[in-house]
Design a protein around this motif. Structure first.
Motif, PDB file in Angstrom:
ATOM      1  N   ILE A 166       0.836  -1.204   0.000  1.00 61.73           N
ATOM      2  CA  ILE A 166       0.000   0.000   0.000  1.00 61.73           C
ATOM      3  C   ILE A 166       0.868   1.250   0.000  1.00 61.73           C
ATOM      4  O   ILE A 166       0.585   2.227  -0.700  1.00 61.73           O
ATOM      5  N   ASN A 167       1.953   1.240   0.755  1.00 64.43           N
ATOM      6  CA  ASN A 167       2.902   2.366   0.795  1.00 64.43           C
ATOM      7  C   ASN A 167       4.304   1.852   0.469  1.00 64.43           C
ATOM      8  O   ASN A 167       5.185   1.847   1.317  1.00 64.43           O
ATOM      9  N   PRO A 168       4.519   1.387  -0.750  1.00 63.06           N
ATOM     10  CA  PRO A 168       5.825   0.821  -1.084  1.00 63.06           C
ATOM     11  C   PRO A 168       6.889   1.907  -1.254  1.00 63.06           C
ATOM     12  O   PRO A 168       6.580   3.093  -1.328  1.00 63.06           O
ATOM     13  N   GLY A 169       8.132   1.515  -1.330  1.00 66.76           N
ATOM     14  CA  GLY A 169       9.221   2.461  -1.525  1.00 66.76           C
ATOM     15  C   GLY A 169       9.897   2.838  -0.237  1.00 66.76           C
ATOM     16  O   GLY A 169      11.061   3.229  -0.225  1.00 66.76           O
ATOM     17  N   LEU A 170       9.214   2.779   0.842  1.00 66.78           N
ATOM     18  CA  LEU A 170       9.801   3.028   2.151  1.00 66.78           C
ATOM     19  C   LEU A 170       9.588   1.772   2.993  1.00 66.78           C
ATOM     20  O   LEU A 170       8.577   1.095   2.874  1.00 66.78           O
ATOM     21  N   SER A 171      10.547   1.498   3.835  1.00 69.01           N
ATOM     22  CA  SER A 171      10.430   0.273   4.620  1.00 69.01           C
ATOM     23  C   SER A 171      10.900   0.513   6.033  1.00 69.01           C
ATOM     24  O   SER A 171      11.285   1.624   6.404  1.00 69.01           O
ATOM     25  N   ASP A 172      10.901  -0.587   6.780  1.00 67.83           N
ATOM     26  CA  ASP A 172      11.392  -0.574   8.159  1.00 67.83           C
ATOM     27  C   ASP A 172      10.631   0.400   9.042  1.00 67.83           C
ATOM     28  O   ASP A 172      11.221   1.256   9.711  1.00 67.83           O
TER      29      ASP A 172
END
Length: 567
Positions: free
Chosen positions: A176-182
C-alpha cells in the motif's frame, strides 16, 4: 464248570460297566485334551471314572472323568474361548477402522504442510520480499488449524483474524505504501491493531474462518465417530458374561468332556440358544450400528465444497491472494484511515528496489498442485465406507455367525444337546435380542447389560451429530467420551471366586488378537456367508469324532451276548 461260570460272570460285569459308562480308557483322551488346551494341571483329573455327585453343572447319571476343580477350570476355559473368539471375529473390523483413523490423520498432516507450502509459494511469486516476513504468520495460521483439527478448544474466528491482523502491517508497508520500509515496531503494532477497524481484507477473514470451521468440524466429527467405533468393538470384545451365560457355555463346551466326548460339537439349535442368550445385549447394538454406518455415509456425502477440508485447505492460497488484492485496490482509503488512527509512520527512506511488486501481476491458482490421485481424502473416505458397509450387520448376526462357522455341528451329524449325543436338537430355538430370550430354554437373561446400554447411548448421540440433528459448538465434541475401551478394567471380568481362580482376575481374556483372519464381514444368518476360522488350538489337534457312549455300548454288547448264550 464253576471256574468257567465265575470267569463268565466277571466278564459279564465288565460288559455291564461298559454299558453304563462307555470306553473305560476314555479318561485318557480327556486328560490329553485337558493338557493340550492348557486348561489346568493334570493332577486335577481322576485316575479313573468316578461318581460326579460334587459337580454343579456337568451332572450325569453315569460315572464321570470330571472333578469339581476340573469343572471350575472348564468354566474359565469356556469363557476364555468365547472371548478369544469374539476378538478374532471383530479383529478385521477393528483393524479396518484403526487403519483408516491413522490414514485420515496422516492425510490431514500432509494436507496441512501442502497448504502451507502453497500459500508461501503464492506469496513468494506474487509479492517477493514481503513473503519472507509473512512466513511466520502463515506457519502460525496452519499450526493453529492443525491444533483445532486435533481437538484443541481454539476459536476459529480468533485464529484466522489473528493471522490477518499480523499480515496487515506487511501489506501496508510493502504494497500500500511501497518504496519506504522498516517502519518502527510501535507503528507496526498500531497498524496491526487497526486491522479490525479498517477491515483491509474485506470479507476474506470471515469467509476463511467459516470454511475452516465447517470443514474442520466435519473432519473432527468423522475422526470422533471412528474412535467411538473402536470403543464399541473394544467394549463388546471384553463383554462381561453373566453367571447364567458362563454356566451355559461350560455345559455346551466342556461338559461333554466329562463323559469322554472330547470331540463332540453342540447341535446347531442348542448353540444358537446359548449364544443368542449370552450375546443378547450385544444384539441390541445392531440397530444403532447400522444407523452409525449410514450416518457416516451421509456425513461423507455432505463433505464437499465448504465442508471439504481438503478443498478448503488447498484453496487458502487463492483466498489469501484475493484478500491482498482487495487491500491493494483500497490502498488510498486504508492509508487515510491508518494515518487517522496511528499518525504518519516513522521510517527510514530506502532505495527503490524489487520491494514493490506489481499488483497487476497475473495470478494463476495452483490447480495443478491440487491432488486428484488416490490419496485424496475423498477417495480414502469412499474406499473406507465401501469396506465398512460390509460390516453393517455385524452385531445383529454375530451369535449366528459364531455357531454356523465355528461352534456347532453340521446338519446331519450327531451332536451334543447339553445332556447327551443326539441326532438333532428338539427344543425351541429363540431369536436375537433381549425380548426374545424370555423363552430361551438354555440361558436365563435378566436384562440388558449396563455397559452395553452406555455404548448404545453414545452411538445414539454420535448418530445425531453425524446426521446434523445436534450441532456441537465449533471445536467442541466432548459430549462423547471416547477412548480405547478399558480392556483391562471395567470391560473384562476375567475371573471370579465362582470360577475357582480365587478372584485373581486371570489374564488370558486380555490377550490381543494380532492376526487379521480372512473373514466374511457381512454377518448374516446365512451359513454360506460365514468363513471365519477358529484358532487352531481349539480343535485341529483332535481329528476324529468320538463314538461316545453309543459306540462303546455297541462294541461291548455283542461279546457279552455271545458269552451269555454259551452258558
Amino acid at each position: 464248570m464253576g471256574v468257567l461260570l465265575r470267569t463268565n460272570l466277571i466278564f459279564f460285569l465288565a460288559c455291564f460297566c461298559g454299558l453304563v459308562f462307555g470306553n473305560p480308557n476314555r479318561c485318557d483322551e480327556v486328560r490329553k485334551v485337558f493338557q493340550l488346551r492348557q486348561i489346568g494341571p493334570n493332577q486335577l483329573l481322576p485316575l479313573s471314572p468316578r461318581q460326579g455327585s460334587d459337580l454343579q453343572v456337568c451332572m450325569s447319571k453315569n460315572q464321570t472323568c470330571c472333578t469339581k476343580k476340573m469343572e471350575e477350570r472348564y468354566q474359565v476355559a469356556a469363557r476364555r474361548d468365547i472371548q478369544n473368539l469374539l476378538q478374532t471375529s471383530s479383529s478385521s473390523l477393528k483393524f479396518l477402522i484403526s487403519r483408516n483413523v491413522a490414514a485420515f490423520q496422516e492425510t490431514f498432516e500432509v494436507l496441512m504442510r501442502q497448504a502451507e507450502n502453497y500459500t508461501n509459494t503464492v506469496l513468494q511469486d506474487s509479492y517477493g520480499n514481503m513473503a519472507d516476513q509473512a512466513m511466520g504468520p502463515v506457519r502460525e495460521l496452519f499450526t493453529d488449524i492443525s491444533l483445532f483439527l486435533l481437538g484443541s478448544e481454539l476459536n476459529v474466528d480468533d485464529l484466522v483474524q489473528r493471522f490477518f491482523d499480523s499480515l496487515f502491517p506487511l501489506v501496508y508497508n510493502h504494497l500500500i505504501n511501497p518504496g519506504l520500509s522498516d517502519i518502527s515496531s510501535g507503528y507496526a503494532e498500531c497498524v496491526r491493531s487497526s486491522s479490525r477497524d479498517v477491515r483491509p481484507f474485506g470479507g476474506a477473514p470471515s469467509l476463511l474462518a467459516d470454511q475452516i470451521a465447517r470443514s474442520g468440524v466435519s473432519g473432527k466429527l468423522l475422526l470422533q465417530a471412528l474412535h467411538l467405533g473402536i470403543e464399541v468393538i473394544n467394549t463388546t470384545d471384553h463383554l462381561q458374561l453373566s453367571r447364567e451365560c458362563r454356566r451355559a457355555l461350560l455345559k455346551m463346551h466342556y461338559c461333554p468332556h466329562c463323559q469322554g466326548l472330547t470331540q463332540s460339537k453342540p447341535c446347531m439349535g442348542y448353540c444358537l440358544n446359548v449364544m443368542r442368550g449370552c450375546l443378547a445385549s450385544m444384539a441390541e447394538i445392531d440397530t444403532h450400528w447400522r444407523e452409525f454406518v449410514r450416518s457416516l455415509e451421509g456425513l461423507s456425502a455432505r463433505m464437499h465444497g465448504p465442508h471439504d477440508l481438503e478443498q478448503v485447505l488447498l484453496g487458502v492460497h487463492t483466498l489469501l491472494h484475493d484478500a491482498i488484492g482487495h487491500a491493494q485496490k483500497n490502498g488510498p482509503r486504508l492509508s487515510a484511515q491508518v494515518h487517522k488512527l496511528c499518525g504518519p509512520p516513522n521510517r527510514r527512506p530506502t532505495q527503490a528496489d524489487s520491494i514493490q511488486h506489481s499488483s497487476n501481476k497475473e495470478f494463476t491458482p495452483l490447480k495443478a498442485l491440487v491432488r486428484v490421485s488416490g490419496d485424496s481424502l475423498a477417495v480414502k473416505r469412499r474406499d473406507f465406507l465401501n469396506s465398512l458397509r460390509l460390516y453393517r450387520t455385524y452385531y445383529g448376526g454375530l451369535a449366528d455367525q459364531l455357531c454356523v462357522s465355528e461352534l456347532a455341528s453340521s446338519d446331519g451329524h450327531s451332536c451334543w444337546n447339553g445332556t447327551d449325543i443326539v441326532k438333532s436338537y428338539t427344543l425351541r430355538v429363540v431369536g436375537n435380542g433381549i425380548k426374545a430370550q424370555a423363552v430361551n430354554p438354555e440361558v436365563k437373561v435378566k436384562g440388558a447389560d449396563p455397559v452395553i446400554n452406555q455404548i448404545i447411548d453414545k452411538l445414539k448421540h454420535i448418530n445425531q451429530l453425524l446426521q446434523g440433528k445436534s450441532i456441537p459448538k465449533l471445536g467442541t465434541l466432548d459430549q462423547i467420551e471416547t477412548g480405547s475401551g478399558d480392556a483391562e478394567g471395567r470391560y473384562s471380568g476375567d475371573c471370579d471366586d465362582e470360577d475357582g481362580c480365587g478372584g485373581s482376575g486371570g489374564g488370558e481374556v486380555k490377550r490381543k488378537v494380532q492376526r487379521v483372519p480372512k473373514l466374511s464381514p457381512d454377518v448374516t444368518s446365512d451359513r454360506n456367508h460365514h468363513h471365519h476360522h477358529y484358532p487352531p488350538a481349539q480343535g485341529s489337534e483332535i481329528r476324529s469324532r468320538s463314538l461316545g457312549l453309543t459306540g462303546s455300548v455297541s462294541v461291548l454288547l455283542l461279546p457279552c451276548l455271545h458269552m451269555l448264550l454259551a452258558l
